[in-house]
Design a protein around this motif. Structure first.
Motif, PDB file in Angstrom:
ATOM      1  N   HIS A  11       0.854  -1.193   0.000  1.00  0.00           N
ATOM      2  CA  HIS A  11       0.000   0.000   0.000  1.00  0.00           C
ATOM      3  C   HIS A  11       0.891   1.245   0.000  1.00  0.00           C
ATOM      4  O   HIS A  11       1.920   1.264   0.677  1.00  0.00           O
ATOM      5  N   ALA A  12       0.450   2.249  -0.738  1.00  0.00           N
ATOM      6  CA  ALA A  12       1.170   3.524  -0.711  1.00  0.00           C
ATOM      7  C   ALA A  12       0.405   4.521   0.150  1.00  0.00           C
ATOM      8  O   ALA A  12      -0.830   4.580   0.109  1.00  0.00           O
ATOM      9  N   VAL A  13       1.157   5.299   0.921  1.00  0.00           N
ATOM     10  CA  VAL A  13       0.573   6.344   1.765  1.00  0.00           C
ATOM     11  C   VAL A  13       1.193   7.676   1.347  1.00  0.00           C
ATOM     12  O   VAL A  13       2.418   7.805   1.283  1.00  0.00           O
ATOM     13  N   LEU A  99      -1.052   6.447  11.552  1.00  0.00           N
ATOM     14  CA  LEU A  99      -2.489   6.195  11.435  1.00  0.00           C
ATOM     15  C   LEU A  99      -2.775   5.296  10.238  1.00  0.00           C
ATOM     16  O   LEU A  99      -3.537   4.320  10.334  1.00  0.00           O
ATOM     17  N   ALA A 100      -2.146   5.610   9.114  1.00  0.00           N
ATOM     18  CA  ALA A 100      -2.341   4.785   7.919  1.00  0.00           C
ATOM     19  C   ALA A 100      -1.887   3.345   8.190  1.00  0.00           C
ATOM     20  O   ALA A 100      -2.570   2.384   7.810  1.00  0.00           O
ATOM     21  N   ALA A 101      -0.757   3.194   8.859  1.00  0.00           N
ATOM     22  CA  ALA A 101      -0.251   1.849   9.162  1.00  0.00           C
ATOM     23  C   ALA A 101      -1.248   1.087  10.023  1.00  0.00           C
ATOM     24  O   ALA A 101      -1.537  -0.096   9.774  1.00  0.00           O
ATOM     25  N   ALA A 102      -1.772   1.757  11.041  1.00  0.00           N
ATOM     26  CA  ALA A 102      -2.696   1.088  11.951  1.00  0.00           C
ATOM     27  C   ALA A 102      -3.993   0.709  11.247  1.00  0.00           C
ATOM     28  O   ALA A 102      -4.520  -0.396  11.431  1.00  0.00           O
ATOM     29  N   VAL A 103      -4.506   1.618  10.422  1.00  0.00           N
ATOM     30  CA  VAL A 103      -5.777   1.354   9.734  1.00  0.00           C
ATOM     31  C   VAL A 103      -5.597   0.267   8.673  1.00  0.00           C
ATOM     32  O   VAL A 103      -6.401  -0.666   8.571  1.00  0.00           O
ATOM     33  N   ILE A 104      -4.528   0.367   7.890  1.00  0.00           N
ATOM     34  CA  ILE A 104      -4.299  -0.614   6.825  1.00  0.00           C
ATOM     35  C   ILE A 104      -3.975  -1.983   7.442  1.00  0.00           C
ATOM     36  O   ILE A 104      -4.481  -3.019   7.000  1.00  0.00           O
ATOM     37  N   GLY A 105      -3.120  -1.972   8.478  1.00  0.00           N
ATOM     38  CA  GLY A 105      -2.721  -3.230   9.119  1.00  0.00           C
ATOM     39  C   GLY A 105      -3.894  -3.955   9.759  1.00  0.00           C
ATOM     40  O   GLY A 105      -3.887  -5.191   9.869  1.00  0.00           O
ATOM     41  N   ALA A 106      -4.910  -3.213  10.177  1.00  0.00           N
ATOM     42  CA  ALA A 106      -6.054  -3.841  10.833  1.00  0.00           C
ATOM     43  C   ALA A 106      -6.841  -4.722   9.872  1.00  0.00           C
ATOM     44  O   ALA A 106      -7.461  -5.704  10.279  1.00  0.00           O
ATOM     45  N   THR A 107      -6.824  -4.368   8.583  1.00  0.00           N
ATOM     46  CA  THR A 107      -7.586  -5.168   7.619  1.00  0.00           C
ATOM     47  C   THR A 107      -6.677  -6.049   6.776  1.00  0.00           C
ATOM     48  O   THR A 107      -7.141  -6.979   6.134  1.00  0.00           O
ATOM     49  N   PRO A 109      -3.152  -7.834   7.492  1.00  0.00           N
ATOM     50  CA  PRO A 109      -2.028  -8.060   8.416  1.00  0.00           C
ATOM     51  C   PRO A 109      -0.695  -8.226   7.700  1.00  0.00           C
ATOM     52  O   PRO A 109       0.359  -8.006   8.302  1.00  0.00           O
ATOM     53  N   ASP A 110      -0.718  -8.588   6.405  1.00  0.00           N
ATOM     54  CA  ASP A 110       0.534  -8.743   5.666  1.00  0.00           C
ATOM     55  C   ASP A 110       0.955  -7.455   4.957  1.00  0.00           C
ATOM     56  O   ASP A 110       1.910  -7.456   4.170  1.00  0.00           O
ATOM     57  N   ALA A 111       0.264  -6.390   5.215  1.00  0.00           N
ATOM     58  CA  ALA A 111       0.499  -5.172   4.440  1.00  0.00           C
ATOM     59  C   ALA A 111       1.909  -4.622   4.646  1.00  0.00           C
ATOM     60  O   ALA A 111       2.442  -4.610   5.754  1.00  0.00           O
ATOM     61  N   VAL A 112       2.474  -4.186   3.534  1.00  0.00           N
ATOM     62  CA  VAL A 112       3.688  -3.359   3.550  1.00  0.00           C
ATOM     63  C   VAL A 112       3.258  -1.989   3.050  1.00  0.00           C
ATOM     64  O   VAL A 112       2.576  -1.899   2.017  1.00  0.00           O
ATOM     65  N   ILE A 113       3.630  -0.941   3.784  1.00  0.00           N
ATOM     66  CA  ILE A 113       3.272   0.402   3.324  1.00  0.00           C
ATOM     67  C   ILE A 113       4.541   1.158   2.931  1.00  0.00           C
ATOM     68  O   ILE A 113       5.630   0.906   3.460  1.00  0.00           O
ATOM     69  N   GLY A 114       4.351   2.054   1.978  1.00  0.00           N
ATOM     70  CA  GLY A 114       5.437   2.962   1.608  1.00  0.00           C
ATOM     71  C   GLY A 114       4.903   4.374   1.663  1.00  0.00           C
ATOM     72  O   GLY A 114       3.794   4.637   1.182  1.00  0.00           O
ATOM     73  N   SER A 115       5.663   5.289   2.265  1.00  0.00           N
ATOM     74  CA  SER A 115       5.200   6.683   2.332  1.00  0.00           C
ATOM     75  C   SER A 115       5.955   7.520   1.305  1.00  0.00           C
ATOM     76  O   SER A 115       7.172   7.390   1.137  1.00  0.00           O
ATOM     77  N   VAL A 207       9.548   2.479   3.505  1.00  0.00           N
ATOM     78  CA  VAL A 207       8.749   1.302   3.166  1.00  0.00           C
ATOM     79  C   VAL A 207       8.883   0.324   4.337  1.00  0.00           C
ATOM     80  O   VAL A 207      10.004   0.014   4.762  1.00  0.00           O
ATOM     81  N   THR A 208       7.757  -0.141   4.869  1.00  0.00           N
ATOM     82  CA  THR A 208       7.818  -0.980   6.073  1.00  0.00           C
ATOM     83  C   THR A 208       6.556  -1.828   6.204  1.00  0.00           C
ATOM     84  O   THR A 208       5.490  -1.433   5.734  1.00  0.00           O
ATOM     85  N   ARG A 209       6.713  -2.981   6.836  1.00  0.00           N
ATOM     86  CA  ARG A 209       5.527  -3.733   7.240  1.00  0.00           C
ATOM     87  C   ARG A 209       4.796  -2.909   8.293  1.00  0.00           C
ATOM     88  O   ARG A 209       5.427  -2.252   9.126  1.00  0.00           O
ATOM     89  N   THR A 210       3.475  -2.964   8.272  1.00  0.00           N
ATOM     90  CA  THR A 210       2.726  -2.166   9.251  1.00  0.00           C
ATOM     91  C   THR A 210       3.008  -2.656  10.667  1.00  0.00           C
ATOM     92  O   THR A 210       3.141  -1.845  11.593  1.00  0.00           O
TER      93      THR A 210
END
Lengths: 360, 360
Positions: A11-13, A99-107, A109-115, A207-210
């Protein structure tokens, strides 16, 4: 386009904040830098950022975090956007990305986000995709990963990332450990960085796992972590606004660099992959000219040179001034030089001091 | 006010022509310098010229010679004006002043006329009145009389008048013969002029009996004289436009300085009286600043100085430039320096070359 398999769950933030006061009078509190079309392409910096990410992942996995004031403008510029997160007030980048990490990770769990900053300029989509793909591969191993931009020169305008030993990560042959983040250097130091080959520009891309990011936060910024988890728990329900209103104002105002990147790098928890694309944060009008902004075509230059922009379409004439910067809007006019481009923020400060909120 | 006895039969002639291209973008072909309110007083240079003369003589004895394009604007600015003479085309100052002399002299054989540029700035009405009164007294003796402005400094921007022996004229104790008109000097020569005390600035003010001027013209410019006499003979009748149309285009295009003042000075027929008032021809933006033009009051100066004008009321910010000149109108913008103020005319030339007649 189809998302490559390696970017599934990525996911991109895009934190979209900051007025860009050094680009006054083009940028305003009500119309910040990221909403501006600075290259005359018809697309804003935010839209270009979106376009780059949209080449890699579907719209549903691109999230924008912004303030109330800009939510409508962002929706208008990004009709495909479904993941708009609206902050009640600006608290810098860590609460926004957390906040994005917490919200995305809640749905997911394998999400990696990049800001990715909303208002930077990047050229070379292929090199950008390569860097993201490598960064995601490294992030999946549990490292917080940044993209270190290969310096185009010994700039003193950017912070640098110092890299250490190579990492052995499948799919990320260029990954190295981060040994330090360093502040904007003087010219001599910058030259040594570029010659040495271990330093790259810090473009603020993380870029990180949530779960990894939230674990670091729980340890380093426990109060912030607790607040973000509480907000995320209420995000999908009726109480989102109530919890936001009760919790958000108390969150620590801090940048992700200071909250996580710098301390985690000292613990060996940060990695860097090279970004070989051209990049600029377009911090001032000198940078804007450097990334290719062209003067209004009907400008009359008589023994003069520089950048002359008239957003209202009128004709500018410059006589006997080199490296000048002239920026005209319907309600204001800036005249300065490339060498003084950083001091344009002082104009905004002065206008605020005079109560000219209509102009800032 | 009541006209002093000595100024009975004195008429003022104001040739109103010339765009003032070095004051672009304030001045335009369609809205020349003399129509501009340059001091923020609400009165244009032409209106100030009128006001100065109106203090001395009645409105019926103040005449304006201009082109077709500006007749309506002049009538609007000078509602008291009855003596508007409209030229079919610009032929420089000698035909304009010569026509006025012929027309005025035809109805008032004792008339003395004085010519005054429409777009100069003069301060000190009392000193102006004293100079005019002396000049009229000298002119009645048959000399073409000019007013030599006491130099405020060794300017290289103006022509100079060299004076010779004193004249013995009742009512004009300071009158002297003119020995030469000299062109704009270099700095060293200008300094010597000011130290020597025999030179004064040539402000282009000429006072003469109409019959004296016409006699000089008959001798020095017989073709021009013949044409002007023919036009003046038809001026009060039905055939004015026909004769103007047939005659005017063939008149020699020449300034009064070259046609009369310079040759007559060599024959001993020119006198000069001192003008101790402050005077400027406001030839460019540096001069405009020198005569006291103030920057728009809300201008933001950050390490900057100079003149910043926004005729559209918008806010200008200058960062890091000294002695800058910034002039913004609704449709154009000039950025230059005091040192380059004379080159602003090159902008007008360039815009003409590009066919931008809307901007010149």
């Amino acid at each position: 386009m189809t998302s490559p398999e390696s970017l599934e769950t990525f996911h991109a933030v895009i934190p979209a904040g900051g007025a860009g006061t050094r680009l006054w009078p083009l940028s305003r509190a009500s119309h910040p830098k990221f909403l501006l079309d600075l290259d005359g392409s018809g697309r804003s910096l935010l839209q270009h950022t979106w376009d780059r990410l949209r080449e890699l992942i579907p719209a549903e996995r691109i999230h924008v975090v912004t303030g109330v004031a800009h939510a409508d403008a962002i929706r208008a510029q990004l009709p495909e956007l479904t993941g708009l997160m609206v902050e009640p007030s600006p608290r810098d980048s860590m609460p926004a990305i957390g906040l994005a990490a917490a919200v995305i990770g809640a749905t997911d769990p394998d999400a990696v986000i990049g800001s990715f900053a909303a208002d930077h300029v990047i050229e070379d989509q292929q090199a950008f995709a390569t860097a993201i793909t490598q960064a995601v591969a490294v992030a999946r191993t549990g490292l917080v990963t940044t993209i270190g931009i290969t310096p185009a020169g010994p700039s003193t305008a950017f912070g640098y990332i110092e890299s250490g030993a190579g990492l052995d990560v499948a799919g990320a042959p260029s990954a190295r450990a981060v040994t330090a983040f360093v502040e904007k250097p003087d010219a001599e130091t910058a030259a040594a960085y570029v010659t040495g080959g271990r330093h790259s520009w810090n473009g603020g891309m993380f870029v990180t796992r949530t779960d990894v990011l939230l674990d670091h936060l729980a340890r380093l910024q426990p109060g912030l972590h607790q607040g973000l988890v509480a907000i995320a728990a209420a995000w999908g329900g009726d109480r989102r606004q109530d919890v936001l209103a009760a919790t958000w104002p108390s969150l620590t105002k801090i940048a992700i660099d200071h909250a996580v990147a710098e301390p985690v790098s000292l613990e060996g928890g940060m990695a860097v992959v090279p970004g070989t694309f051209s990049w600029d944060d377009v911090g001032d009008f000198a940078a804007l000219q450097d990334v290719g902004a062209a003067s209004s075509p009907d400008t009359v230059w008589i023994d003069g040179s520089g950048l002359a922009l008239a957003s209202d379409g009128t004709t500018i004439a410059v006589v006997g001034l080199d490296d000048v910067v002239v920026v005209r809007t319907a309600d204001a006019l800036l005249v300065t030089t490339r060498a003084h481009a950083q001091r344009v923020k002082d104009v905004v400060a002065e206008l605020k001091a005079r109560g000219r909120t209509d102009l800032v």
